[in-house]
Each structure stands twice: as C-alpha cells, then as structure tokens.
Design an enzyme around this catalytic site. Structure first.
Site, PDB file in Angstrom:
ATOM      1  N   ARG A  25       0.657  -0.963   0.082  1.00 19.87           N
ATOM      2  CA  ARG A  25       0.035  -0.111   0.175  1.00 19.87           C
ATOM      3  C   ARG A  25       0.889   1.379   0.001  1.00 19.87           C
ATOM      4  O   ARG A  25       0.309   2.330   0.521  1.00 19.87           O
ATOM      5  CB  ARG A  25      -0.738  -0.079   1.103  1.00 19.87           C
ATOM      6  CG  ARG A  25      -1.969  -1.184   1.211  1.00 19.87           C
ATOM      7  CD  ARG A  25      -3.123  -0.851   2.468  1.00 19.87           C
ATOM      8  NE  ARG A  25      -3.935  -1.710   2.279  1.00 19.87           N
ATOM      9  CZ  ARG A  25      -4.520  -2.209   3.606  1.00 19.87           C
ATOM     10  NH1 ARG A  25      -4.152  -1.558   4.833  1.00 19.87           N
ATOM     11  NH2 ARG A  25      -5.356  -3.223   3.803  1.00 19.87           N
ATOM     12  N   ARG A  29      -3.125   6.512   1.466  1.00 23.79           N
ATOM     13  CA  ARG A  29      -3.473   7.733   1.805  1.00 23.79           C
ATOM     14  C   ARG A  29      -2.824   8.553   2.767  1.00 23.79           C
ATOM     15  O   ARG A  29      -2.848   9.626   3.243  1.00 23.79           O
ATOM     16  CB  ARG A  29      -5.011   7.526   2.836  1.00 23.79           C
ATOM     17  CG  ARG A  29      -6.283   7.171   1.760  1.00 23.79           C
ATOM     18  CD  ARG A  29      -7.348   6.805   2.487  1.00 23.79           C
ATOM     19  NE  ARG A  29      -7.514   5.488   3.001  1.00 23.79           N
ATOM     20  CZ  ARG A  29      -8.097   4.958   3.859  1.00 23.79           C
ATOM     21  NH1 ARG A  29      -8.967   5.580   4.335  1.00 23.79           N
ATOM     22  NH2 ARG A  29      -7.867   3.799   4.432  1.00 23.79           N
ATOM     23  N   ARG A  38      -6.473  11.595  -5.693  1.00 23.24           N
ATOM     24  CA  ARG A  38      -7.693  10.596  -5.226  1.00 23.24           C
ATOM     25  C   ARG A  38      -9.027  11.746  -5.477  1.00 23.24           C
ATOM     26  O   ARG A  38      -9.894  11.304  -6.060  1.00 23.24           O
ATOM     27  CB  ARG A  38      -7.566  10.057  -4.182  1.00 23.24           C
ATOM     28  CG  ARG A  38      -8.987   9.490  -3.637  1.00 23.24           C
ATOM     29  CD  ARG A  38      -9.232   8.165  -4.143  1.00 23.24           C
ATOM     30  NE  ARG A  38     -10.379   7.757  -3.503  1.00 23.24           N
ATOM     31  CZ  ARG A  38     -11.718   8.133  -3.933  1.00 23.24           C
ATOM     32  NH1 ARG A  38     -12.090   9.127  -4.537  1.00 23.24           N
ATOM     33  NH2 ARG A  38     -12.744   7.513  -3.209  1.00 23.24           N
ATOM     34  N   ASP A  75      -6.723  -2.514  -7.378  1.00 20.18           N
ATOM     35  CA  ASP A  75      -7.476  -3.150  -6.129  1.00 20.18           C
ATOM     36  C   ASP A  75      -7.805  -4.568  -6.753  1.00 20.18           C
ATOM     37  O   ASP A  75      -8.043  -4.998  -7.751  1.00 20.18           O
ATOM     38  CB  ASP A  75      -8.632  -2.524  -5.728  1.00 20.18           C
ATOM     39  CG  ASP A  75      -9.297  -2.898  -4.567  1.00 20.18           C
ATOM     40  OD1 ASP A  75      -8.891  -2.418  -3.539  1.00 20.18           O
ATOM     41  OD2 ASP A  75     -10.194  -3.690  -4.542  1.00 20.18           O
ATOM     42  N   TYR A 150     -15.450 -11.266  -0.091  1.00 17.97           N
ATOM     43  CA  TYR A 150     -16.103 -10.083  -0.606  1.00 17.97           C
ATOM     44  C   TYR A 150     -17.327 -10.378  -1.405  1.00 17.97           C
ATOM     45  O   TYR A 150     -18.383  -9.684  -1.234  1.00 17.97           O
ATOM     46  CB  TYR A 150     -15.132  -8.967  -0.972  1.00 17.97           C
ATOM     47  CG  TYR A 150     -14.172  -8.611  -0.027  1.00 17.97           C
ATOM     48  CD1 TYR A 150     -14.424  -7.536   0.783  1.00 17.97           C
ATOM     49  CD2 TYR A 150     -12.794  -8.983   0.024  1.00 17.97           C
ATOM     50  CE1 TYR A 150     -13.513  -6.998   1.655  1.00 17.97           C
ATOM     51  CE2 TYR A 150     -11.899  -8.726   0.871  1.00 17.97           C
ATOM     52  CZ  TYR A 150     -12.439  -7.798   1.744  1.00 17.97           C
ATOM     53  OH  TYR A 150     -11.304  -7.044   2.558  1.00 17.97           O
TER      54      TYR A 150
END
Length: 342
Positions: A25, A29, A38, A75, A150
């Site tokens: 990652r 962020r 973003r 992703d 998921y």
C-alpha cells in the site's frame, strides 16, 4: 529480465545487504499527493481505471522514497468487477458488492474480462516505460479465497463467517467460484507480465480465519493453480505469495503452491521466518504500527528483522499494508534505518 533489479536477484535466492525495500500500500492515503490525486479522480474505481492517474499515484512513493520496487496501483476487486459484478467503494465503509448467489456463480461470464481490464494493462505498460530501470515492477491479484469472501458477504467482515458458511453449505458452488477466480486471476497476472510486470504477488488477506482442511482446499489449491498457469506461460517470472495470518501453514504453503517468495505478516516469529528463509526469499515483516509509532519502537523492529534475516534472501517490507495515519517522517526514518544498516 534485467540483471540489475535487486528485488529480482533476491527472489532468485541471492542475499543482499542492505536488503531491497518497498511497502505494501505504498501508494496510499498517508501521502498528501495521493490524497490530492484521489480527490481529482472522483471515485476509487475511477482512479484504478484511469491510466494517467494510476501511473501518477504508483510513481509517487518511488519519487519520494526511492523504493526498490513499485507495485501497480489497483485493487483486488477489479477481478469480480471485470466479471460483471457490481463493486463500489464508499468513504468510511470500504468496498461494497451485491452478494453473489449459487445460481449467479454458475452464470459468471468472463467474455469481456480482458476488455474491461485493458486500462490496468495500459497502466502497467506506461509504468514500465517510466520507472527507473533498476526499479522492479510488481503486478498483483487477490487470492481466490479472499476475493470470494467479499463477493459472498458483499463487504469485509471480521472473520469472514458468511463465506465460510457458504462454503460449508454450498460446497460445489463455492469450489466453482474459486475455480472461476483462479482461472481469471491467472489470466490477469499473465497479461500484467506481458505488459511489463517483473514480479507478481498474490494477496490472501483472509487466509488466517480458516481451519486446516479449509486452508488446504480454499487457499492452497487455488493459488497453486494460479501459479501453475502463470509459470506455464512465463516460467522465469517470480511469484510472491502473501497468506496473511497463515501461522503454521506458512511452512507448507510455499512447497504446495510453488510460489517463489513468501510474504510474512508481522505475527510470524523471526525464528520461524529464518527457517522459512532456508527454502527461498522471504518478504516482510515489520508491524505497521511500529511505523506509526516511530522512534525506538520502529528502530528496534527494523534492527530485529535485519539481525535475524539480513544474511539471507530478504525483501524488507511491512507485515501488512501501511496505515493512513503513518507520518511521512517515520517512513523516511525506516528507509534510512534499512539502507544505512551495516
């Protein structure tokens, strides 16, 4: 493959000290420049599917920290999205999907799979052209078990009980889903390699919630099939497997799946990591919260890993992804600690 990419050398079994370094990652962020990109993208999936912006954010940590590897910004859920399932990301809630039924599993259609993922392949092509030649480019996918959790629950859950129950109640349908995901994930990785990826990584973020028999059937066998297909197409491309939380299963995971490198989460004891390193490269395994804390906690964690694993094939990394609240100064401290080691 180029001979001067240190991550590739380590994955071939060579020891390098200081070891090569990157972070899971690493485009994320915690970086102010990522947050700005973003914002401009509008939505997370728009960012994943816009090659201009995806290249921009992938390069940001390389330009700031000079990591030895760059991992494609995307992703794991682009695979079910490319198979026609709805996927959306909501701030504060993460990924949301419409839960898939047994009947819908049988109807999954991959006819336009690669067409849907062409923007990702274009991102890989552009990245390889723009990255420094010495920087390894890593492609990736989610492991079938983790992606399936998921798809069945429709969101992340603490212990993935919806997927586990589905697998017990609808075993044929669940194994069918894993097979569809394994075949399409392998094809996805092969296309990433053809576009310029040097290495691919398979993320099994939820392997730690399974019992022994389920781990073998849901984690090991589908990943082994992905590895088999990728190796058949590209025998020399290294594959890193990251079965987070696998515990004692780490010992047999590499042998049974055929992965080249083994990504270790932060709970793996360094004595165990040393044993695993005897069979090939290991990657990890700093606790991400040591990086958040910084100072002595970070320095002690880095030093322990380098002392235990630094004389063998090691790719220094976190034991999971960097968290958004991580101070930039602490990342700089970690890079300095690793690269100044002697």
């Amino acid at each position: 493959m180029p001979q001067d990419r240190i991550v590739l050398d380590v994955l071939r079994g060579k020891a390098a000290f200081p070891p090569p370094l990157w972070m899971m990652r690493q485009a994320g962020r915690y970086l102010p420049e990522y947050r700005e990109t973003r914002r401009r993208a509008g939505s997370f999936l728009d960012l994943c599917y816009d090659p201009d912006l995806a290249v921009e954010v992938t390069l940001q940590p390389i330009e700031r920290f000079g990591f030895d590897a760059s991992i494609l910004f995307s992703d794991i859920l682009v695979v079910p999205h490319a198979l026609g399932r709805d996927v959306r990301f909501e701030e504060g809630r993460g990924p949301l999907l419409t839960p898939i039924s047994a009947a819908e599993i049988a109807a999954l259609d991959g006819e336009t799979f690669h067409v849907n993922l062409e923007p990702v392949y274009e991102t890989v092509r552009r990245l390889r052209a723009r990255l420094p030649d010495e920087t390894t480019l890593i492609g990736f996918c989610g492991a079938p078990w983790t992606v399936a959790t998921y798809m069945i629950a429709g969101h992340g859950t603490p212990d993935q009980s919806p997927a586990r129950l589905f697998a017990y109640r609808e075993p044929a349908a669940f194994l069918r889903l894993l097979k569809v995901l394994a075949d399409h994930s392998a094809a996805y990785l092969i296309r990433q390699v053809e576009a310029g990826a040097d290495v691919v990584q398979i993320f099994d973020s939820w392997s730690g919630v399974l019992d022994e028999a389920s781990f073998e059937l849901f984690c090991v066998e589908p990943v082994a099939e992905i590895v088999r297909q990728v190796k058949a197409a590209h025998p020399n491309v290294p594959i890193i497997g990251f079965p987070k939380g696998a515990g004692d299963h780490y010992r047999s995971y590499r042998q049974k799946t055929g992965v080249t490198g083994l990504g270790l989460d932060w709970t793996v004891p360094l004595s165990t990591a040393k044993e695993l390193q005897r069979d090939g490269a290991v990657q990890g395994n700093l606790d991400p919260l040591r990086l958040v804390a910084g100072g002595k906690a970070l320095a002690d964690g880095v030093a322990a890993i380098l002392k235990a694993l630094g004389d063998g094939p090691l790719i220094f990394n976190l034991g999971h992804g960097i968290t958004p609240e991580t101070p930039l100064a602490h990342v700089e401290q970690m890079v300095k600690l690793v690269r100044s080691a002697s």
